[in-house]
Design a protein around this motif. Sequence first.
Motif, mmCIF file in Angstrom:
data_model
loop_
_atom_site.group_PDB
_atom_site.id
_atom_site.type_symbol
_atom_site.label_atom_id
_atom_site.label_comp_id
_atom_site.label_asym_id
_atom_site.label_seq_id
_atom_site.Cartn_x
_atom_site.Cartn_y
_atom_site.Cartn_z
ATOM 1 N N ALA A 1 0.704 -0.998 11.075
ATOM 2 C CA ALA A 1 -0.511 -0.659 10.338
ATOM 3 C C ALA A 1 -0.935 0.793 10.505
ATOM 4 O O ALA A 1 -1.540 1.373 9.606
ATOM 5 C CB ALA A 1 -1.646 -1.580 10.789
ATOM 6 N N ASP A 2 -0.651 1.389 11.645
ATOM 7 C CA ASP A 2 -1.129 2.743 11.918
ATOM 8 C C ASP A 2 -0.089 3.812 11.610
ATOM 9 O O ASP A 2 -0.174 4.939 12.109
ATOM 10 C CB ASP A 2 -1.578 2.836 13.378
ATOM 11 C CG ASP A 2 -2.773 1.942 13.653
ATOM 12 O OD1 ASP A 2 -3.695 1.911 12.815
ATOM 13 O OD2 ASP A 2 -2.796 1.256 14.695
ATOM 14 N N VAL A 3 0.884 3.462 10.787
ATOM 15 C CA VAL A 3 1.914 4.410 10.349
ATOM 16 C C VAL A 3 1.477 5.069 9.047
ATOM 17 O O VAL A 3 0.939 4.409 8.153
ATOM 18 C CB VAL A 3 3.264 3.678 10.152
ATOM 19 C CG1 VAL A 3 4.280 4.591 9.481
ATOM 20 C CG2 VAL A 3 3.790 3.178 11.481
ATOM 21 N N HIS A 4 1.723 6.369 8.931
ATOM 22 C CA HIS A 4 1.424 7.105 7.700
ATOM 23 C C HIS A 4 2.724 7.732 7.185
ATOM 24 O O HIS A 4 3.450 8.380 7.948
ATOM 25 C CB HIS A 4 0.383 8.190 7.967
ATOM 26 C CG HIS A 4 -0.923 7.664 8.481
ATOM 27 N ND1 HIS A 4 -1.904 7.149 7.658
ATOM 28 C CD2 HIS A 4 -1.393 7.541 9.750
ATOM 29 C CE1 HIS A 4 -2.919 6.751 8.383
ATOM 30 N NE2 HIS A 4 -2.637 6.969 9.663
ATOM 31 N N ILE A 5 2.999 7.538 5.883
ATOM 32 C CA ILE A 5 4.239 8.028 5.284
ATOM 33 C C ILE A 5 3.901 8.783 4.006
ATOM 34 O O ILE A 5 3.126 8.308 3.171
ATOM 35 C CB ILE A 5 5.219 6.876 4.984
ATOM 36 C CG1 ILE A 5 5.525 6.085 6.277
ATOM 37 C CG2 ILE A 5 6.506 7.400 4.386
ATOM 38 C CD1 ILE A 5 6.450 4.920 6.081
ATOM 39 N N GLY A 6 4.516 9.957 3.839
ATOM 40 C CA GLY A 6 4.241 10.803 2.692
ATOM 41 C C GLY A 6 4.954 10.357 1.422
ATOM 42 O O GLY A 6 5.905 9.573 1.443
ATOM 43 N N ARG A 7 4.492 10.897 0.322
ATOM 44 C CA ARG A 7 5.004 10.553 -1.006
ATOM 45 C C ARG A 7 6.465 10.953 -1.157
ATOM 46 O O ARG A 7 6.926 11.944 -0.584
ATOM 47 C CB ARG A 7 4.154 11.268 -2.057
ATOM 48 C CG ARG A 7 4.485 10.924 -3.494
ATOM 49 C CD ARG A 7 3.487 11.581 -4.417
ATOM 50 N NE ARG A 7 3.464 13.034 -4.223
ATOM 51 C CZ ARG A 7 2.655 13.849 -4.913
ATOM 52 N NH1 ARG A 7 1.812 13.354 -5.787
ATOM 53 N NH2 ARG A 7 2.708 15.148 -4.692
ATOM 54 N N ILE B 1 5.152 10.224 9.023
ATOM 55 C CA ILE B 1 6.365 10.717 8.374
ATOM 56 C C ILE B 1 5.950 11.494 7.134
ATOM 57 O O ILE B 1 5.145 11.011 6.325
ATOM 58 C CB ILE B 1 7.306 9.559 8.012
ATOM 59 C CG1 ILE B 1 7.737 8.815 9.292
ATOM 60 C CG2 ILE B 1 8.517 10.050 7.242
ATOM 61 C CD1 ILE B 1 8.546 7.575 9.046
ATOM 62 N N GLY B 2 6.503 12.679 6.969
ATOM 63 C CA GLY B 2 6.132 13.538 5.854
ATOM 64 C C GLY B 2 6.751 13.117 4.532
ATOM 65 O O GLY B 2 7.385 12.066 4.411
ATOM 66 N N GLU B 3 6.595 13.976 3.536
ATOM 67 C CA GLU B 3 7.119 13.707 2.200
ATOM 68 C C GLU B 3 8.618 13.989 2.130
ATOM 69 O O GLU B 3 9.178 14.731 2.940
ATOM 70 C CB GLU B 3 6.386 14.571 1.169
ATOM 71 C CG GLU B 3 4.900 14.263 1.068
ATOM 72 C CD GLU B 3 4.208 15.076 -0.013
ATOM 73 O OE1 GLU B 3 4.872 15.972 -0.587
ATOM 74 O OE2 GLU B 3 3.017 14.814 -0.288
ATOM 75 N N GLY C 1 0.811 -1.210 0.000
ATOM 76 C CA GLY C 1 0.000 0.000 0.000
ATOM 77 C C GLY C 1 0.842 1.256 0.000
ATOM 78 O O GLY C 1 0.538 2.227 -0.701
ATOM 79 N N LEU C 2 1.917 1.249 0.761
ATOM 80 C CA LEU C 2 2.806 2.408 0.804
ATOM 81 C C LEU C 2 3.486 2.633 -0.541
ATOM 82 O O LEU C 2 3.588 3.776 -1.023
ATOM 83 C CB LEU C 2 3.847 2.232 1.906
ATOM 84 C CG LEU C 2 3.326 2.353 3.346
ATOM 85 C CD1 LEU C 2 4.394 1.913 4.333
ATOM 86 C CD2 LEU C 2 2.874 3.771 3.643
ATOM 87 N N MET C 3 3.972 1.560 -1.128
ATOM 88 C CA MET C 3 4.649 1.703 -2.420
ATOM 89 C C MET C 3 3.679 2.190 -3.492
ATOM 90 O O MET C 3 4.038 3.001 -4.346
ATOM 91 C CB MET C 3 5.302 0.378 -2.810
ATOM 92 C CG MET C 3 6.527 0.048 -1.951
ATOM 93 S SD MET C 3 7.455 -1.412 -2.480
ATOM 94 C CE MET C 3 6.405 -2.744 -1.871
ATOM 95 N N THR C 4 2.436 1.717 -3.444
ATOM 96 C CA THR C 4 1.430 2.182 -4.393
ATOM 97 C C THR C 4 1.161 3.674 -4.227
ATOM 98 O O THR C 4 0.908 4.384 -5.206
ATOM 99 C CB THR C 4 0.124 1.383 -4.204
ATOM 100 O OG1 THR C 4 0.381 -0.006 -4.450
ATOM 101 C CG2 THR C 4 -0.958 1.866 -5.160
ATOM 102 N N SER C 5 1.254 4.165 -2.989
ATOM 103 C CA SER C 5 0.969 5.579 -2.722
ATOM 104 C C SER C 5 2.180 6.480 -2.935
ATOM 105 O O SER C 5 2.105 7.680 -2.671
ATOM 106 C CB SER C 5 0.452 5.739 -1.290
ATOM 107 O OG SER C 5 1.465 5.436 -0.351
ATOM 108 N N GLY C 6 3.300 5.922 -3.386
ATOM 109 C CA GLY C 6 4.441 6.749 -3.744
ATOM 110 C C GLY C 6 5.604 6.743 -2.783
ATOM 111 O O GLY C 6 6.488 7.596 -2.859
ATOM 112 N N VAL C 7 5.647 5.770 -1.882
ATOM 113 C CA VAL C 7 6.762 5.629 -0.943
ATOM 114 C C VAL C 7 7.725 4.577 -1.486
ATOM 115 O O VAL C 7 7.292 3.511 -1.930
ATOM 116 C CB VAL C 7 6.261 5.221 0.452
ATOM 117 C CG1 VAL C 7 7.425 5.015 1.417
ATOM 118 C CG2 VAL C 7 5.297 6.278 0.996
ATOM 119 N N THR C 8 9.018 4.862 -1.431
ATOM 120 C CA THR C 8 10.014 3.889 -1.869
ATOM 121 C C THR C 8 10.435 3.030 -0.691
ATOM 122 O O THR C 8 10.904 3.542 0.328
ATOM 123 C CB THR C 8 11.252 4.588 -2.456
ATOM 124 O OG1 THR C 8 10.864 5.282 -3.639
ATOM 125 C CG2 THR C 8 12.344 3.576 -2.801
#
Length: 474
Positions: free
Chosen positions: A276-282, A298-300, A258-265
């Motif tokens: 599961a409750d971690v959010h990471i920016g593009r 974590i931001g972009e 899911g993270l990789m699909t949203s633009g995280v490497t």
Amino acid sequence: MRAHASAAPKRAVSTEPRVTVVVLAAGKGVRMNSRLPKVLHPVAGRPMLLWSMAAARALDPARTLVVVNPTQDGVQAVLNGEGQTVAQSKALGTGHALAQVAAAHRTAGPVVVLYADAPLLRGETLAALLAEHEKSRAAVTLLTADLENPRGYGRIVRARNGAVRDIIEEKDATGEQKGIREVNSGVYVFSGRELWPALAKLENKNRAGEYYLTDIVRLIKGKVHTWPVEDRNEILGINDRRQLAEAERVMRQRILDGLMTSGVTIADPATTFIDADVHIGRDTVVLPFSLISGESTIGEDCVIGPFAQIRDSIIGEACRIERAHVDQSTLAQNVHVGPFSRLRPGSVLDDGVRVGTHAEIKNSHIGAGTAIAHFSAVLDSDVGANANIGAGTVTANFDGVDKHRTEIGDRAQVGSDTILVAPVRVGEDAYTAAGSVITADVPAGSLAIERSEQKIVPGWTERRRGRRKREDST
């Protein structure tokens, strides 16, 4: 249910179109060999029970009932008011667990039953199963799967015409029945109108002496429908630590996908662990052997790792966290934390802060643009903007009884190896000389020096070497 006094009394069934969800969470979990209730063991940082509750929310149910063992501590606290608990005082089987639902909740509408130890079940799958049930107008719809290795699951036994005739638990199955690959997932959608009368007819005539919910298939009046799950991993039930590890692996891969699909490497998914409750920016890059847990954000455009550990922290945009530990801390934008440094709870770093290697910060606010050099320990401190904390600086916060704070003003320059004995204040634009032990406030714009006068002993080396030669010759 026959021969059991604790079954709920009969009562006229009410009519209600919205769904009732029943989560069975009272299992003992003996094979987990743990003091912690099985349903509270975490998968990707979240107790298994809460994964089931999250799946149930996708149905927007009228009510969610959670059948619990009243002797197991912690379950109520984890639920935190979500759902309504139903006690199963005696472990007499899954059918008996469902029978503990009070008459007031025995509605005629759809009743979804699932287990709290199946954390991989998606809410979308539950919603599709409910839609299939309503479309088929069946008395019960079973979520099934075709498994190459069906060991441990109840087998779906069909008649020659393909109709479901029974569900046989593995411990009661014949050798021929154990060869059946179609299995019951333990997820059901019942018509309440048909479920509750059939539940009262359950018997415990099996090797375990339990009331099996699966026996409902033989007793319920009406059509028994099945719907195969697309992703077989979703029906994985957790009974031991090996299955727990497998569920963790699958869930972790889902999260990373899911993270990789949203633009995280994610440089190496095999060595990256994100809850599961971690959010990471593009456009953020997470390097190998990094662990990001809890409710971290974590931001972009950040670079995390390698070997970074971040827990319950907020990281702004364009930050660089090398092989450091960040715990319950808040970092603004463009913050750089060097390798082997540790940010302990309560640390707040403003824009552009730089932290060197092997530094420690605890319960401190660091102003924008400030640099904290290597081997420094900034504890219980308030540091202004654009200050420089030299290498080896320590804010000595503990006097043996109480902890005290240190204040360092804007643009202050703290020399290397300075010890600031709190409570103490270094004013704006003030300096401390390297190696000083500061025990009193330093006024703004001042220089504080605290060290003994340097003494020079001429000829000391030659005399020492001569003394050694005489000692060696004797």
